[in-house]
Design a protein around this motif. Structure first.
Motif, PDB file in Angstrom:
ATOM      1  N   GLU A 115       0.781  -1.124  -0.055  1.00 45.52           N
ATOM      2  CA  GLU A 115       0.206  -0.020   0.106  1.00 45.52           C
ATOM      3  C   GLU A 115       0.961   1.243   0.063  1.00 45.52           C
ATOM      4  OE1 GLU A 115      -3.137  -1.026  -1.005  1.00 45.52           O
ATOM      5  OE2 GLU A 115      -3.382   0.765  -0.429  1.00 45.52           O
ATOM      6  N   LEU A 116       1.867   1.308   0.686  1.00 53.29           N
ATOM      7  CA  LEU A 116       2.781   2.480   0.830  1.00 53.29           C
ATOM      8  C   LEU A 116       3.648   2.809  -0.507  1.00 53.29           C
ATOM      9  CD1 LEU A 116       4.368   2.208   4.399  1.00 53.29           C
ATOM     10  CD2 LEU A 116       2.734   3.586   3.550  1.00 53.29           C
ATOM     11  N   THR A 117       3.687   1.322  -1.176  1.00 52.20           N
ATOM     12  CA  THR A 117       4.557   1.481  -2.499  1.00 52.20           C
ATOM     13  C   THR A 117       3.451   2.218  -3.692  1.00 52.20           C
ATOM     14  OG1 THR A 117       5.790  -0.277  -2.188  1.00 52.20           O
ATOM     15  CG2 THR A 117       5.681   0.133  -4.516  1.00 52.20           C
ATOM     16  N   ILE A 118       2.193   1.772  -3.483  1.00 50.95           N
ATOM     17  CA  ILE A 118       1.360   2.239  -4.333  1.00 50.95           C
ATOM     18  C   ILE A 118       0.965   3.856  -3.937  1.00 50.95           C
ATOM     19  CG2 ILE A 118      -1.208   2.318  -4.864  1.00 50.95           C
ATOM     20  CD1 ILE A 118      -1.065  -0.689  -5.000  1.00 50.95           C
ATOM     21  N   ALA A 119       1.000   4.264  -2.765  1.00 49.19           N
ATOM     22  CA  ALA A 119       0.956   5.609  -2.349  1.00 49.19           C
ATOM     23  C   ALA A 119       2.075   6.254  -2.858  1.00 49.19           C
ATOM     24  CB  ALA A 119       0.810   5.711  -0.797  1.00 49.19           C
ATOM     25  N   GLN A 120       3.432   5.968  -2.823  1.00 47.87           N
ATOM     26  CA  GLN A 120       4.194   6.568  -3.454  1.00 47.87           C
ATOM     27  C   GLN A 120       4.293   6.661  -4.755  1.00 47.87           C
ATOM     28  OE1 GLN A 120       7.139   8.161  -1.597  1.00 47.87           O
ATOM     29  NE2 GLN A 120       7.281   8.860  -3.551  1.00 47.87           N
ATOM     30  N   ALA A 121       3.731   5.716  -5.453  1.00 49.18           N
ATOM     31  CA  ALA A 121       3.586   5.563  -6.927  1.00 49.18           C
ATOM     32  C   ALA A 121       2.673   6.884  -7.248  1.00 49.18           C
ATOM     33  CB  ALA A 121       3.179   4.432  -7.250  1.00 49.18           C
ATOM     34  N   GLN A 122       1.547   7.017  -6.552  1.00 46.75           N
ATOM     35  CA  GLN A 122       0.606   8.146  -6.899  1.00 46.75           C
ATOM     36  C   GLN A 122       1.014   9.544  -6.258  1.00 46.75           C
ATOM     37  OE1 GLN A 122      -2.554   6.522  -4.072  1.00 46.75           O
ATOM     38  NE2 GLN A 122      -3.828   6.193  -5.704  1.00 46.75           N
ATOM     39  N   HIS A 123       2.047   9.415  -5.483  1.00 48.96           N
ATOM     40  CA  HIS A 123       2.589  10.857  -5.098  1.00 48.96           C
ATOM     41  C   HIS A 123       3.619  11.217  -6.561  1.00 48.96           C
ATOM     42  CE1 HIS A 123       5.587  13.322  -3.153  1.00 48.96           C
ATOM     43  NE2 HIS A 123       4.600  13.595  -2.209  1.00 48.96           N
ATOM     44  N   THR A 124       4.115  10.204  -6.647  1.00 49.67           N
ATOM     45  CA  THR A 124       5.070  10.546  -7.924  1.00 49.67           C
ATOM     46  C   THR A 124       4.300  10.838  -9.014  1.00 49.67           C
ATOM     47  OG1 THR A 124       6.921   8.941  -6.860  1.00 49.67           O
ATOM     48  CG2 THR A 124       7.193   9.563  -9.351  1.00 49.67           C
ATOM     49  N   ALA A 125       3.418  10.159  -9.565  1.00 56.49           N
ATOM     50  CA  ALA A 125       2.527  10.440 -10.654  1.00 56.49           C
ATOM     51  C   ALA A 125       1.884  11.770 -10.412  1.00 56.49           C
ATOM     52  CB  ALA A 125       1.472   9.361 -10.659  1.00 56.49           C
ATOM     53  N   ARG A 126       1.452  12.160  -9.212  1.00 55.82           N
ATOM     54  CA  ARG A 126       0.821  13.483  -9.237  1.00 55.82           C
ATOM     55  C   ARG A 126       2.035  14.416  -9.240  1.00 55.82           C
ATOM     56  NH1 ARG A 126      -2.555  11.323  -5.206  1.00 55.82           N
ATOM     57  NH2 ARG A 126      -1.219  11.219  -3.546  1.00 55.82           N
ATOM     58  N   ALA A 127       3.102  14.269  -8.946  1.00 59.67           N
ATOM     59  CA  ALA A 127       4.211  15.538  -9.189  1.00 59.67           C
ATOM     60  C   ALA A 127       4.581  15.486 -10.422  1.00 59.67           C
ATOM     61  CB  ALA A 127       5.513  14.754  -8.172  1.00 59.67           C
ATOM     62  N   VAL A 128       4.562  14.453 -11.460  1.00 60.48           N
ATOM     63  CA  VAL A 128       4.721  14.437 -12.751  1.00 60.48           C
ATOM     64  C   VAL A 128       3.770  15.168 -13.448  1.00 60.48           C
ATOM     65  CG1 VAL A 128       4.898  13.050 -14.950  1.00 60.48           C
ATOM     66  CG2 VAL A 128       6.302  12.300 -12.934  1.00 60.48           C
ATOM     67  N   ALA A 129       2.375  14.790 -12.802  1.00 60.33           N
ATOM     68  CA  ALA A 129       1.125  15.361 -13.418  1.00 60.33           C
ATOM     69  C   ALA A 129       0.910  17.008 -13.306  1.00 60.33           C
ATOM     70  CB  ALA A 129      -0.026  14.563 -13.114  1.00 60.33           C
ATOM     71  N   PHE A 130       1.328  17.279 -12.114  1.00 56.99           N
ATOM     72  CA  PHE A 130       1.341  18.732 -11.952  1.00 56.99           C
ATOM     73  C   PHE A 130       2.552  19.695 -12.082  1.00 56.99           C
ATOM     74  CE2 PHE A 130      -1.980  17.159  -8.623  1.00 56.99           C
ATOM     75  CZ  PHE A 130      -2.832  17.676  -9.331  1.00 56.99           C
ATOM     76  N   THR A 131       3.613  19.080 -12.292  1.00 56.04           N
ATOM     77  CA  THR A 131       4.849  20.056 -12.659  1.00 56.04           C
ATOM     78  C   THR A 131       5.136  20.008 -14.052  1.00 56.04           C
ATOM     79  OG1 THR A 131       6.152  18.244 -11.918  1.00 56.04           O
ATOM     80  CG2 THR A 131       5.903  19.920 -10.333  1.00 56.04           C
ATOM     81  N   ALA A 132       4.759  19.084 -14.694  1.00 56.84           N
ATOM     82  CA  ALA A 132       5.381  19.046 -16.237  1.00 56.84           C
ATOM     83  C   ALA A 132       4.362  19.847 -17.152  1.00 56.84           C
ATOM     84  CB  ALA A 132       5.150  17.402 -16.726  1.00 56.84           C
ATOM     85  N   PRO A 133       3.080  20.043 -16.725  1.00 56.91           N
ATOM     86  CA  PRO A 133       2.365  21.003 -17.554  1.00 56.91           C
ATOM     87  C   PRO A 133       2.733  22.222 -17.401  1.00 56.91           C
ATOM     88  CG  PRO A 133       0.683  19.648 -16.560  1.00 56.91           C
ATOM     89  CD  PRO A 133       2.156  19.410 -15.925  1.00 56.91           C
ATOM     90  N   PHE A 134       3.411  22.779 -16.228  1.00 56.12           N
ATOM     91  CA  PHE A 134       3.896  24.052 -15.983  1.00 56.12           C
ATOM     92  C   PHE A 134       5.197  24.327 -16.956  1.00 56.12           C
ATOM     93  CE2 PHE A 134       2.172  23.961 -11.835  1.00 56.12           C
ATOM     94  CZ  PHE A 134       1.567  25.415 -11.830  1.00 56.12           C
ATOM     95  N   LEU A 135       6.029  23.123 -17.053  1.00 58.58           N
ATOM     96  CA  LEU A 135       7.141  23.318 -18.127  1.00 58.58           C
ATOM     97  C   LEU A 135       6.948  23.400 -19.368  1.00 58.58           C
ATOM     98  CD1 LEU A 135      10.004  22.861 -18.712  1.00 58.58           C
ATOM     99  CD2 LEU A 135       9.634  20.688 -18.825  1.00 58.58           C
TER     100      LEU A 135
END
Lengths: 115, 244
Positions: B94-114
């Motif tokens: 569950e923690l691994t999936i939570a971390q994967a979601q965290h990373t996915a959110r980081a990618v999803a929210f920061t890349a559009p800015f770029l």
């Protein structure tokens, strides 16, 4: 009953004991034991990641409540959880009926049709 | 009153009087071992560990309330919970999936800015006379495309690990793929930041280009840290609690 008997049914069991009212982790464990008359043995620690998983799927929601100086996490069923539980019940009913028909064919025959 | 409800009542009333106070409390040791064995987002991990501690405390309190000596109650509670290492395996998924979601959110929210910043840079500056900024521009456009692909994969990951997981099992290796996607996006942003920094020096509209460069650098920092944590999580042994 051994743990392997519970395999694959953990989600349904947890959702079912949460149907009447919100409960915290330890109360969920005791509720499963009580409802099964002590027959079902769950390894206590595994309940917590399972509850986290069900919350991630949107089937449960949780909130923290203060008990003395401690914080305790309580879980309750969401609407999606209610629907999921209803489907689990139907699937279980169908499954036990089918197995019962094979194991005990005489009992599953309608009256007067048995040869 | 049933044994179970007695246990619950006892747990709610707090630790039993017979509980000894010592530095090396077995419950603390168990929780520390579990805490050390787990990897994942700080918040999710601390919530999970706190919940296990609470469950153990309640179990021990209930047993001591029934007259079981404290040390034996702890042993019995730990036996019911399973060893800290076994429990870590089931918590880790569950923690691994939570971390994967965290990373996915980081990618999803920061890349559009770029991507948005690069679009601004491309349409605002008069930098076509110099070949160097144009090269930097082209490079950054290609890298932004990589980031765009990463964003799409991140969105798919968030869907696959969320409500969609009720019907479709989450692939076991998905967190690893997310980790490497995040790593790719972070590297591309680091290079894009470098390219934009070069362009900002040479371009007339250096303010806008500089801003884009800063955002790319921040995006890189955010995603890189999360992707590294996700790679660590994905390497940990874990099992799905649904099939225990």
């Amino acid at each position: 009953m051994r743990q392997d008997a519970v395999r694959g049914h953990l989600d349904g069991l947890l959702l079912a004991v949460l149907e009447p009212a919100p409960l915290h982790g330890y109360a969920i464990i005791t509720a499963v034991q009580q409802r099964s008359g002590g027959v079902l043995e769950l390894r206590t620690g595994t309940i917590y990641p399972a509850l986290n998983r069900l919350e991630r799927l949107g089937l449960l929601r949780s909130s923290w409540e203060a008990v003395g100086q401690r914080q305790r996490r309580c879980y309750e069923l969401t609407d999606a959880g209610q629907r999921y539980l209803a489907n689990e019940r139907t699937a279980w009913q169908d499954f036990t009926t089918a197995i019962g028909s094979v194991l005990n064919p005489a009992a599953s025959q309608p009256n007067g049709l048995a040869t | 009153m049933t044994t179970a409800s007695k246990r619950t009542e006892a747990a709610e009333s707090g630790p039993a009087e017979s509980e000894p106070e010592s530095r090396s409390d077995p419950v603390d040791e168990y929780v520390s071992t579990l805490d050390a064995a787990l990897r994942g987002p700080v918040g999710a991990k601390s919530r999970m560990v706190a919940e296990v501690r609470d469950g153990l405390t309640e179990t021990v309190a209930a047993l001591t309330h029934q007259g079981v000596p404290y040390q034996r109650a702890v042993r019995q509670a730990v036996e019911e919970f399973g060893s800290a290492d076994d429990l870590a395996d089931s918590c880790q998924r569950e923690l691994t999936i939570a971390q994967a979601q965290h990373t996915a959110r980081a990618v999803a929210f920061t890349a559009p800015f770029l991507i948005a910043c690069w679009y601004l840079v491309q349409n605002a500056g008069d930098i076509h006379d110099s070949p160097v900024p144009r090269t930097a521009q082209l490079l950054a456009v290609h890298l932004a495309s990589v980031a765009g692909g990463a964003v799409l994969f991140a969105a798919a990951t968030l869907a696959a690990t969320g409500t969609l997981a009720r019907w479709l099992p989450t692939p076991h290796r998905l967190p690893l793929y997310v980790a490497w996607t995040g790593t790719t996006a972070s590297v591309s942003m680091a290079v894009a930041a470098l390219a934009l920094a070069t362009a900002s020096v040479l371009a007339e509209n250096w303010l806008l280009t500089g801003l884009a460069c800063s955002l790319a650098a921040v995006s890189h920092a955010v995603i890189a840290g999360s992707a590294r944590a996700c790679r660590q999580c994905a390497r940990m042994p874990s099992m799905d609690p649904a099939i225990l």
